[in-house]
Design a protein around this motif. Structure first.
Motif, mmCIF file in Angstrom:
data_model
loop_
_atom_site.group_PDB
_atom_site.id
_atom_site.type_symbol
_atom_site.label_atom_id
_atom_site.label_comp_id
_atom_site.label_asym_id
_atom_site.label_seq_id
_atom_site.Cartn_x
_atom_site.Cartn_y
_atom_site.Cartn_z
ATOM 1 N N PHE A 26 2.412 9.859 -5.053
ATOM 2 C CA PHE A 26 2.784 11.162 -4.489
ATOM 3 C C PHE A 26 3.969 11.783 -5.199
ATOM 4 O O PHE A 26 4.204 12.984 -5.117
ATOM 5 C CB PHE A 26 3.130 11.019 -3.003
ATOM 6 C CG PHE A 26 1.926 10.940 -2.116
ATOM 7 C CD1 PHE A 26 0.659 10.717 -2.634
ATOM 8 C CD2 PHE A 26 2.044 11.107 -0.748
ATOM 9 C CE1 PHE A 26 -0.448 10.642 -1.816
ATOM 10 C CE2 PHE A 26 0.936 11.043 0.084
ATOM 11 C CZ PHE A 26 -0.311 10.808 -0.451
ATOM 12 N N LYS A 27 4.736 10.954 -5.876
ATOM 13 C CA LYS A 27 5.962 11.422 -6.492
ATOM 14 C C LYS A 27 5.678 12.540 -7.500
ATOM 15 O O LYS A 27 6.461 13.480 -7.641
ATOM 16 C CB LYS A 27 6.677 10.250 -7.160
ATOM 17 C CG LYS A 27 8.169 10.313 -7.014
ATOM 18 C CD LYS A 27 8.813 9.014 -7.440
ATOM 19 C CE LYS A 27 8.677 7.948 -6.364
ATOM 20 N NZ LYS A 27 9.181 6.637 -6.782
ATOM 21 N N ASP B 280 -7.658 17.545 -5.187
ATOM 22 C CA ASP B 280 -8.405 17.704 -6.433
ATOM 23 C C ASP B 280 -8.052 16.607 -7.443
ATOM 24 O O ASP B 280 -8.902 16.174 -8.220
ATOM 25 C CB ASP B 280 -8.105 19.076 -7.065
ATOM 26 C CG ASP B 280 -8.653 20.214 -6.202
ATOM 27 O OD1 ASP B 280 -9.440 19.921 -5.272
ATOM 28 O OD2 ASP B 280 -8.289 21.379 -6.435
ATOM 29 N N SER B 281 -6.818 16.180 -7.414
ATOM 30 C CA SER B 281 -6.369 15.189 -8.399
ATOM 31 C C SER B 281 -6.950 13.805 -8.135
ATOM 32 O O SER B 281 -6.843 12.917 -8.979
ATOM 33 C CB SER B 281 -4.852 15.084 -8.380
ATOM 34 O OG SER B 281 -4.440 14.272 -7.291
ATOM 35 N N GLY B 282 -7.496 13.597 -6.941
ATOM 36 C CA GLY B 282 -8.047 12.291 -6.612
ATOM 37 C C GLY B 282 -7.002 11.279 -6.195
ATOM 38 O O GLY B 282 -7.306 10.105 -5.978
ATOM 39 N N VAL B 283 -5.757 11.720 -6.082
ATOM 40 C CA VAL B 283 -4.674 10.793 -5.748
ATOM 41 C C VAL B 283 -4.866 10.184 -4.358
ATOM 42 O O VAL B 283 -4.367 9.096 -4.069
ATOM 43 C CB VAL B 283 -3.307 11.515 -5.862
ATOM 44 C CG1 VAL B 283 -3.068 12.423 -4.688
ATOM 45 C CG2 VAL B 283 -2.179 10.525 -5.987
ATOM 46 N N LEU B 284 -5.611 10.881 -3.521
ATOM 47 C CA LEU B 284 -5.811 10.387 -2.158
ATOM 48 C C LEU B 284 -6.972 9.405 -2.070
ATOM 49 O O LEU B 284 -7.135 8.719 -1.057
ATOM 50 C CB LEU B 284 -6.065 11.560 -1.210
ATOM 51 C CG LEU B 284 -5.002 12.665 -1.256
ATOM 52 C CD1 LEU B 284 -5.370 13.791 -0.315
ATOM 53 C CD2 LEU B 284 -3.649 12.092 -0.902
ATOM 54 N N LEU C 69 0.822 -1.205 0.000
ATOM 55 C CA LEU C 69 0.000 0.000 0.000
ATOM 56 C C LEU C 69 0.861 1.262 0.000
ATOM 57 O O LEU C 69 0.597 2.213 -0.731
ATOM 58 C CB LEU C 69 -0.908 0.023 1.234
ATOM 59 C CG LEU C 69 -2.111 -0.913 1.220
ATOM 60 C CD1 LEU C 69 -2.751 -0.979 2.595
ATOM 61 C CD2 LEU C 69 -3.132 -0.437 0.190
ATOM 62 N N GLN C 70 1.907 1.252 0.813
ATOM 63 C CA GLN C 70 2.731 2.449 0.929
ATOM 64 C C GLN C 70 3.508 2.717 -0.349
ATOM 65 O O GLN C 70 3.690 3.867 -0.741
ATOM 66 C CB GLN C 70 3.681 2.311 2.118
ATOM 67 C CG GLN C 70 2.933 2.410 3.444
ATOM 68 C CD GLN C 70 3.875 2.514 4.631
ATOM 69 O OE1 GLN C 70 4.550 1.558 4.989
ATOM 70 N NE2 GLN C 70 3.930 3.674 5.228
ATOM 71 N N LEU C 71 3.931 1.636 -1.014
ATOM 72 C CA LEU C 71 4.659 1.820 -2.266
ATOM 73 C C LEU C 71 3.740 2.430 -3.329
ATOM 74 O O LEU C 71 4.116 3.349 -4.041
ATOM 75 C CB LEU C 71 5.229 0.482 -2.740
ATOM 76 C CG LEU C 71 6.101 0.528 -3.992
ATOM 77 C CD1 LEU C 71 7.211 1.550 -3.843
ATOM 78 C CD2 LEU C 71 6.686 -0.845 -4.285
ATOM 79 N N PHE D 5 4.262 14.464 3.295
ATOM 80 C CA PHE D 5 2.825 14.703 3.146
ATOM 81 C C PHE D 5 2.127 14.683 4.504
ATOM 82 O O PHE D 5 1.304 15.564 4.805
ATOM 83 C CB PHE D 5 2.218 13.637 2.229
ATOM 84 C CG PHE D 5 0.722 13.669 2.171
ATOM 85 C CD1 PHE D 5 0.068 14.644 1.433
ATOM 86 C CD2 PHE D 5 -0.033 12.739 2.869
ATOM 87 C CE1 PHE D 5 -1.317 14.682 1.378
ATOM 88 C CE2 PHE D 5 -1.422 12.769 2.818
ATOM 89 C CZ PHE D 5 -2.062 13.744 2.076
ATOM 90 N N ASN D 6 2.473 13.724 5.323
ATOM 91 C CA ASN D 6 1.818 13.623 6.624
ATOM 92 C C ASN D 6 2.068 14.848 7.484
ATOM 93 O O ASN D 6 1.157 15.366 8.129
ATOM 94 C CB ASN D 6 2.284 12.352 7.358
ATOM 95 C CG ASN D 6 1.640 11.111 6.766
ATOM 96 O OD1 ASN D 6 0.489 11.151 6.324
ATOM 97 N ND2 ASN D 6 2.379 10.018 6.718
ATOM 98 N N ILE D 7 3.302 15.318 7.481
ATOM 99 C CA ILE D 7 3.614 16.509 8.274
ATOM 100 C C ILE D 7 2.877 17.717 7.720
ATOM 101 O O ILE D 7 2.342 18.531 8.481
ATOM 102 C CB ILE D 7 5.141 16.735 8.302
ATOM 103 C CG1 ILE D 7 5.749 15.724 9.277
ATOM 104 C CG2 ILE D 7 5.477 18.170 8.698
ATOM 105 C CD1 ILE D 7 7.127 16.044 9.746
#
Lengths: 161, 161
Positions: free
Chosen positions: B38-39, B120-124, B30-32, B48-50
């Motif tokens: 995110f790259k 907005d990009s939906g990446v999340l 999942l993290q990969l 990102f988390n911070i």
DNA sequence: ACAAATATAATGTACCTACATTTAATGTCA
DNA sequence: TGACATTAAATGTAGGTACATTATATTTGT
């Protein structure tokens, strides 16, 4: 303690977002526990994993490619982890005679002895604390396997768009 | 694909051992995925988390201590992650006037903008692929919370779900 | 046979974690 | 006040991950 309280975030967008954060947090917690216990034996988690794969092959050798294939983390640098194990005399590296591009990696008697010591010490037994039952562990495995079933894409390929 | 097949290990000692390996493997997977996505925005997962924590505080500042408290990985080096965000002009660092030992860290307009773009990009949105239902995600959360209940915890604490 | 393609591992770089140590500011108290 | 402890962050070091590049050895095509 619920994840909400662990990281002091009372609200999540949905159960999915909460599940991701919970997975990352809980897995990190487990790995830190395990790594701390392994420290007494002078091994990191990746080093231990490679040593175990080598014992599984023993007395046959493994190549770097085989290690990567069997490792949990496919992109990690097996070559450099083997460096550390070689320094500690837990493995040997010799050029493969049949294919001089490849390298034969073998666990040494000292490596086998160390793994045996770790098993005898019980350090491997409480890797997963007994907060859940065997049946719940089975449920967990089913859910995790399900998460990784990609809807349409090739598994293992993080198709990000 | 079942974890047995993913790492080519047909036999596990028990469901617990399998669950640990499955947790590590699945979370890494999942993290990969997430890190790859995110790259495109030039951020790593910890960065990102911070940044998200800082947006949660905005317009108030955060200190390094607060970031560590909120972070998933408590032992990570928030200070150096903030270094990278500062280089990218996504956050600012100023000595806290009330306590000159502390540092006030604030997200910049550019940082807010970047987070907005990512949303907005939906990446999340597809962080957790939809292999499981919302109800299964809820089960998963309950199991994970249960795993972390330390063995020595107060007896009689009904871990009711 | 020999140039080009491929296979295999090692290396370089950026960023990360884990943990110990250091630097500086503040608090405590005889 | 001055010595000592405590707090907050930064820094040093060892090891790991992600990914690109390099160095050899082998295979393949003509």
């Amino acid at each position: 303690m619920r994840i909400e309280d662990e990281i002091k975030q009372p609200i999540f967008r949905d159960e999915y977002q909460k599940a991701i954060i919970n997975l990352v947090y809980t897995t990190g917690w487990l790995q830190l526990r395990q790594a701390t216990a392994f420290k007494a034996f002078g091994l990191t988690l990746p080093q231990f994993n490679i040593l175990r794969i080598l014992r599984g092959q023993h007395p046959l050798p493994a190549t770097v490619a085989l290690l990567i294939d069997r490792m949990l983390d496919k992109t990690s640098n097996a070559s450099r982890i083997v460096d550390r194990l070689e320094e500690k005399k837990l493995v040997t590296r010799t050029v493969c005679p049949a294919n001089r591009r490849a390298v034969d990696i073998r666990i040494t008697p000292a490596g086998l002895e160390l793994l045996q010591q770790m098993e005898d010490s019980g350090v491997l037994d409480d890797a997963l604390p007994k907060g859940i039952s065997e049946d719940e562990a089975r449920q967990l495995n089913a859910l995790l396997d399900k998460i990784r079933t990609e809807d349409g894409a090739t598994p293992g390929t993080p198709s990000c768009e």
